[in-house]
Design a protein around this motif. Structure first.
Motif, PDB file in Angstrom:
ATOM      1  N   ASP A   1      -9.725  -2.299 -59.484  1.00 48.01           N
ATOM      2  CA  ASP A   1     -10.372  -3.517 -58.980  1.00 48.01           C
ATOM      3  C   ASP A   1     -11.186  -4.218 -60.060  1.00 48.01           C
ATOM      4  OD1 ASP A   1      -9.308  -3.113 -56.528  1.00 48.01           O
ATOM      5  OD2 ASP A   1     -11.205  -2.629 -55.515  1.00 48.01           O
ATOM      6  N   ASN A   2     -11.870  -3.425 -60.871  1.00 45.60           N
ATOM      7  CA  ASN A   2     -12.743  -4.009 -61.880  1.00 45.60           C
ATOM      8  C   ASN A   2     -12.315  -3.592 -63.283  1.00 45.60           C
ATOM      9  OD1 ASN A   2     -14.583  -5.340 -59.954  1.00 45.60           O
ATOM     10  ND2 ASN A   2     -14.956  -3.226 -59.311  1.00 45.60           N
TER      11      ASN A   2
ATOM     12  N   THR B   1     -17.609  -2.254 -56.680  1.00 43.90           N
ATOM     13  CA  THR B   1     -17.635  -3.371 -55.734  1.00 43.90           C
ATOM     14  C   THR B   1     -16.219  -3.857 -55.429  1.00 43.90           C
ATOM     15  OG1 THR B   1     -18.459  -5.595 -55.291  1.00 43.90           O
ATOM     16  CG2 THR B   1     -17.911  -5.119 -57.573  1.00 43.90           C
ATOM     17  N   ASP B   2     -16.009  -4.247 -54.189  1.00 41.92           N
ATOM     18  CA  ASP B   2     -14.724  -4.855 -53.815  1.00 41.92           C
ATOM     19  C   ASP B   2     -14.924  -6.348 -53.543  1.00 41.92           C
ATOM     20  OD1 ASP B   2     -16.086  -4.939 -51.458  1.00 41.92           O
ATOM     21  OD2 ASP B   2     -14.442  -4.165 -50.225  1.00 41.92           O
ATOM     22  N   VAL B   3     -15.969  -6.925 -54.136  1.00 33.68           N
ATOM     23  CA  VAL B   3     -16.272  -8.326 -53.830  1.00 33.68           C
ATOM     24  C   VAL B   3     -15.084  -9.229 -54.151  1.00 33.68           C
ATOM     25  CG1 VAL B   3     -17.449  -8.817 -56.047  1.00 33.68           C
ATOM     26  CG2 VAL B   3     -18.011 -10.167 -54.012  1.00 33.68           C
TER      27      VAL B   3
ATOM     28  N   HIS C   1      -3.212 -10.406 -56.160  1.00 31.32           N
ATOM     29  CA  HIS C   1      -3.651  -9.438 -57.177  1.00 31.32           C
ATOM     30  C   HIS C   1      -5.165  -9.450 -57.340  1.00 31.32           C
ATOM     31  CE1 HIS C   1       0.465  -8.680 -58.303  1.00 31.32           C
ATOM     32  NE2 HIS C   1       0.677  -9.957 -58.577  1.00 31.32           N
ATOM     33  N   ALA C   2      -5.753  -8.259 -57.428  1.00 32.29           N
ATOM     34  CA  ALA C   2      -7.223  -8.138 -57.516  1.00 32.29           C
ATOM     35  C   ALA C   2      -7.774  -8.932 -58.693  1.00 32.29           C
ATOM     36  CB  ALA C   2      -7.626  -6.661 -57.633  1.00 32.29           C
ATOM     37  N   ASP C   3      -7.107  -8.875 -59.839  1.00 31.06           N
ATOM     38  CA  ASP C   3      -7.672  -9.538 -61.011  1.00 31.06           C
ATOM     39  C   ASP C   3      -7.582 -11.056 -60.893  1.00 31.06           C
ATOM     40  OD1 ASP C   3      -8.980  -8.952 -63.579  1.00 31.06           O
ATOM     41  OD2 ASP C   3      -7.307 -10.103 -64.415  1.00 31.06           O
TER      42      ASP C   3
ATOM     43  N   LEU D   1     -20.562  -2.880 -66.868  1.00 30.73           N
ATOM     44  CA  LEU D   1     -20.397  -1.509 -66.369  1.00 30.73           C
ATOM     45  C   LEU D   1     -21.095  -1.322 -65.035  1.00 30.73           C
ATOM     46  CD1 LEU D   1     -20.627   0.596 -69.655  1.00 30.73           C
ATOM     47  CD2 LEU D   1     -18.586   0.001 -68.327  1.00 30.73           C
ATOM     48  N   GLY D   2     -22.121  -2.125 -64.793  1.00 24.47           N
ATOM     49  CA  GLY D   2     -22.756  -2.097 -63.471  1.00 24.47           C
ATOM     50  C   GLY D   2     -21.750  -2.470 -62.389  1.00 24.47           C
ATOM     51  N   VAL D   3     -20.944  -3.461 -62.684  1.00 29.70           N
ATOM     52  CA  VAL D   3     -19.891  -3.867 -61.743  1.00 29.70           C
ATOM     53  C   VAL D   3     -18.887  -2.729 -61.551  1.00 29.70           C
ATOM     54  CG1 VAL D   3     -17.921  -5.429 -61.437  1.00 29.70           C
ATOM     55  CG2 VAL D   3     -20.139  -6.337 -62.212  1.00 29.70           C
TER      56      VAL D   3
END
Lengths: 589, 589
Positions: free
Chosen positions: A510-511, A578-580, B345-347, A571-573
């Motif tokens: 996700d991130n 988070t799935d924002v 897509h997530a990105d 890196l906090g994200v």
């Protein structure tokens, strides 16, 4: 004095003082490598780049390739420059002597290429693609294929292309629909008839070379006549524009793409097989097309990063020249007296220092990776190269571009005009985060293939080398905070990975992009510390040398003070999982 | 369905649900304002922007203004569009009825303008400059000047320019050398003969309007014949292209600037007085030129920000459309079956959400400031407007541009071609961080004039309004972490300012730009929370409405989770008072 394309002292520093290029002479195949041979290569490259590539940088942007019934015509200076490039043996430089080359290490041909990319990335593109194409045939083709299709490219008489994408299949190569039907065999191997459309083909047609060798990813239909799904069915084919018997192959130019930048490189939509099928010969085993491409991908991706770094670097050098010459304003609070050069203003220095940290950092990263290519036999080097490749592709693409953006800002209104090169540098560089795998694709490659699904050897090797760097820096008080910050950053990276290792596969990505951003910054911070340690250990014989060292130390300090702290937010994200974004329903947009 | 320029529901939300535009009807001068009149204005603007401005967006980029012996010729569609703009009364919309206008609030004319900037920022530029020029004459000119020079602009028959910069004086207006020699007086005021060169003059010449009114900053020589130093000697002059008697004034076009973007706006180097001196009339008192310009600057700077926001917004909408339509790839791990739209897509969702947060956040910021213009009589509003103006200029310029950059990335290779609008949007938007005061200049304005040297009323008003927002959000559990984060951020801002208040003046500005970045992010975070609170309080009657609210809430959450944390790194630089950039000796570069 004219503005440097790449500062020679910097390149010497990177190759000799830092990367110890002469140590490669310990390898049998580079036994002839000496300081003198390296110098000669760089001298030649700089001169040729300046005299034959830089000279038509603007013209090739304005006079775009044009298509008529005879095919694509390109700016004559591009052709002329590439002839010079061939004449002095630069197409062949990296190939072994038995193939007519000079057997130079990849690190040196990369340093050479940086000059050409800085001078004219679009013209250099033809050379980069041709060398990559020939290297692929040399790696996977038969001797007859090498002799017939690679040798003329190594000589620089024929040029090459890579035909991967199709209009409906960009990042998703599994969806390629180009069809290769078996059509016998001859001394060049298994023959096929190819039909399909290939999009975004740089150098897809031009009137500069005697012939064009297309390397085409296509699928062989099964017994039911249907193409296999996914990437497993992809094979690689050599499809020359002109066949060995001198007749034209069935390859047509359907159109030219009109781009934002990189305009000197003709970029085509090609139609294969509109008149019965283009003749092609399979390279290596069937079904291995993507694997073969991927084996070459490390170098292609470092090549993209290197081009992006060179564009950023040239923008930086132009900015320095402009900031020294342009008089504007005074110190804050001073209202009278003569205006001062831009370079006296704190905010301009901030911009120049950011550019320097980005451009020189990106170049260092790419050359470091190029040396890993030369070391690929060594334990750990191959895995580390695999790990760093997505970083070498993306970090210079994003931050070389950022350096180009700053170059416009430093030039002010003038930088926004086409009278200066900096707006073109930005337009040219904007391609780099897209081609050879977008930033988002690289992020998934880094986090997935290179970290979560890897044996861990790449990360372990990186960790070892970072510890070595911090150990070497610990004696110097000014480096102690940097070494500590680097250690903290590595811990943060590892901490953010821990939950991902347990998480279900898809959500782990996700991130992926913020993770790539942070990882890239940590790698570049490490390489800045490497550069600083190397610079600090130099003998200081002259004022110029002192100034050069001060520049490296200051850019390192800038990176640690102003750039590395950015990883906390990214890196906090990642750590928050988070799935924002990933959880956003498409209809909210 | 075609892609929205600006989503109407969003604009309605901002104007009605959030900013309560109808509350301006309480002011005598806007007593006629109703929901219906606002709707009618927006309907008209959207239709005209789409039918007459959007239609030649590409063409005016390709067919640049050209200069011949008769002057500058521009694309006929630009002329046609501006005639329509005049015909429906949009030049006059914001002027009072006694000047032939409709007396609409600045908030409403700004919302209207957003449509035109989104559709075609270069064509809209002529209108924006003309209105700004007329407004300046109305504010500071004599009734004869207003009647002669402002009225024809309010009617849209004549266009206006702002002539500030000179080739050697860009950001540094104190170095202006244009000379104004007294030459009597007439019914239009004190007459002067002007000589000098003015650079970067948008609309400096064109064949679209009957006449052109140049507002020129120039200096009147002292008794010794020398020009006064600094900005104190600057006065403002009206210099029409064609004089009231119908003869040509002594204003020549020395050349056109060929720009990266904004190409539809003719941008000229003008020569004043090559044949004895251009005739001009002084506006207001001598020596107040810069002050007069600055009094108008708030609106001009919000106008730049609004244009940048609109460009980013349009790039976002085009990206959403493309991401819904373009099929590419599959979920991670899935290798067969039909490809999915990019938006799955997530990105890609991450990129769309970032764009949404940037573009809608920037638009909200500019409209908020526009409303402050309408409220300028209120206690605190004027000071808050002064404080937020550098943010309204820079944040949309930087993040609207970032949204345009993401738009190219989402479009992939296609976005890099000129077949799509997104590359042009980026080229157009790249001007915005430069003109009307660069980002670096705005940073000094914010930190110096608006914070350190201000009475503190602007910051106090901002603090009051932020506390009000957090108070209104505290009841809603999902907003509690955002409110807490905003409070922390404000504390961080104040903490970083404390040492600067004691520091010697010059060094306080060493890191003014990182301070501006952080301050901008905090302001936009606050306005996202404002939007979220307003969205949450809406009655939900339909699924579409539910989806709209969800979008606002998610973008707010994205901003707080992924963007606001970036301020730590920037404020860390400010708080450390590092001299890494400001202390760099120029020779290290």
């Amino acid at each position: 004095m004219s503005t440097s394309l790449i500062v020679r002292r910097d390149l010497d520093f990177l190759l000799h003082d830092w990367l110890k290029i002469e140590s490669l002479a310990a390898q049998q195949r580079h036994a002839d490598l000496t300081r003198e041979s390296v110098d000669a290569m760089l001298d030649l490259s700089e001169k040729l780049a300046r005299e034959h590539f830089l000279t038509h940088y603007k013209r090739a942007d304005v006079e775009e390739p044009r298509l008529d019934a005879d095919g694509v015509h390109i700016c004559p200076e591009v052709t002329q420059a590439l002839r010079q490039y061939a004449e002095v043996g630069l197409f062949s430089a990296g190939f072994s002597p038995d193939l007519g080359g000079s057997g130079l290490p990849y690190l040196l041909t990369s340093a050479s290429f940086a000059y050409f990319a800085a001078a004219n990335v679009a013209t250099s593109g033809y050379a980069m693609l041709t060398v990559a194409n020939a290297r692929l045939i040399v790696s996977f083709g038969s001797s007859a294929q090498i002799e017939t299709f690679a040798r003329p490219q190594i000589d620089g008489r024929w040029f090459g292309t890579m035909c991967l994408s199709e209009p409906q299949a960009g990042s998703s190569l599994g969806d390629v629909r180009t069809r290769a039907e078996p059509a016998g065999a001859d001394e060049l191997g298994e023959r096929y008839r190819l039909t399909g459309n290939k999009m975004w083909i740089s150098g897809g047609d031009q009137d500069a070379s005697e012939n064009i060798v297309h390397l085409v990813l296509a699928k062989v239909p099964g017994a039911d006549g249907r193409l296999p799904e996914g990437t497993a069915g992809l094979s690689l084919f050599i499809v020359p524009k002109i066949l060995p018997d001198g007749s034209r192959n069935d390859v047509g130019v359907a159109g030219l793409n009109h781009k934002m930048g990189y305009r000197g490189t003709a970029n085509c939509l090609l139609n294969f097989g509109e008149h019965g099928g283009a003749i092609g010969w399979r390279v290596g085993q069937p079904g291995l097309g993507l694997m073969q491409m991927f084996q070459m991908m490390n170098e292609a991706r470092i090549g993209v990063g290197l081009g992006a770094a060179a564009l950023g670097y040239r923008g930086h050098r132009l900015s320095v020249t402009y900031a020294r010459e342009r008089l504007q304003g005074r110190a804050i609070g001073v209202r009278t007296g003569a205006p001062v050069p831009l370079i006296e203003h704190a905010d301009v220095k901030r911009m120049l220092l950011a550019q320097k940290a980005y451009a020189e950092g990106a170049l260092a990263l790419c050359l470091y990776c190029a040396k890993l290519v030369d070391e690929e036999g060594n334990a750990g080097s191959a895995e580390l190269l695999g790990l760093l490749t997505p970083v070498a592709k993306t970090w210079p693409s994003e931050y070389g571009l950022a350096a180009n953006d700053i170059a416009i800002q430093i030039h002010g209104g003038y930088g926004y005009t086409r009278d200066f090169d900096v707006e073109q540098l930005l337009r040219d560089n904007r391609l780099n985060p897209i081609h050879e795998g977008t930033t988002g694709i690289q992020a998934i490659d880094l986090l997935g293939r290179k970290i979560l699904r890897d044996s861990g050897r790449g990360m372990a090797e990186l960790g070892r080398r970072m510890i070595d760097t911090t150990a070497r820096s610990q004696g110097v008080p000014e480096f102690a905070p940097h070494a500590a910050a680097l250690k903290r950053a590595v811990t943060q990276i590892n901490d953010s990975l821990a939950p991902l290792r347990q998480q279900v596969a898809n959500a782990a990505f996700d991130n992926a992009t913020p993770f790539l951003w942070a990882f890239g910054h940590v790698v570049v911070a490490w390489l800045w510390l490497e550069q600083a340690v190397a610079a600090r250990s130099l003998d200081v014989k002259t004022t110029d040398e002192r100034t050069f060292i001060d520049g490296k130390l200051r850019a390192c300090r800038y990176f640690f003070e102003c750039e590395l702290p950015k990883i906390d937010a990214w890196l906090g994200v990642v750590a928050s999982r988070t799935d924002v974004a990933s959880g956003a329903p498409p209809e909210i947009f």
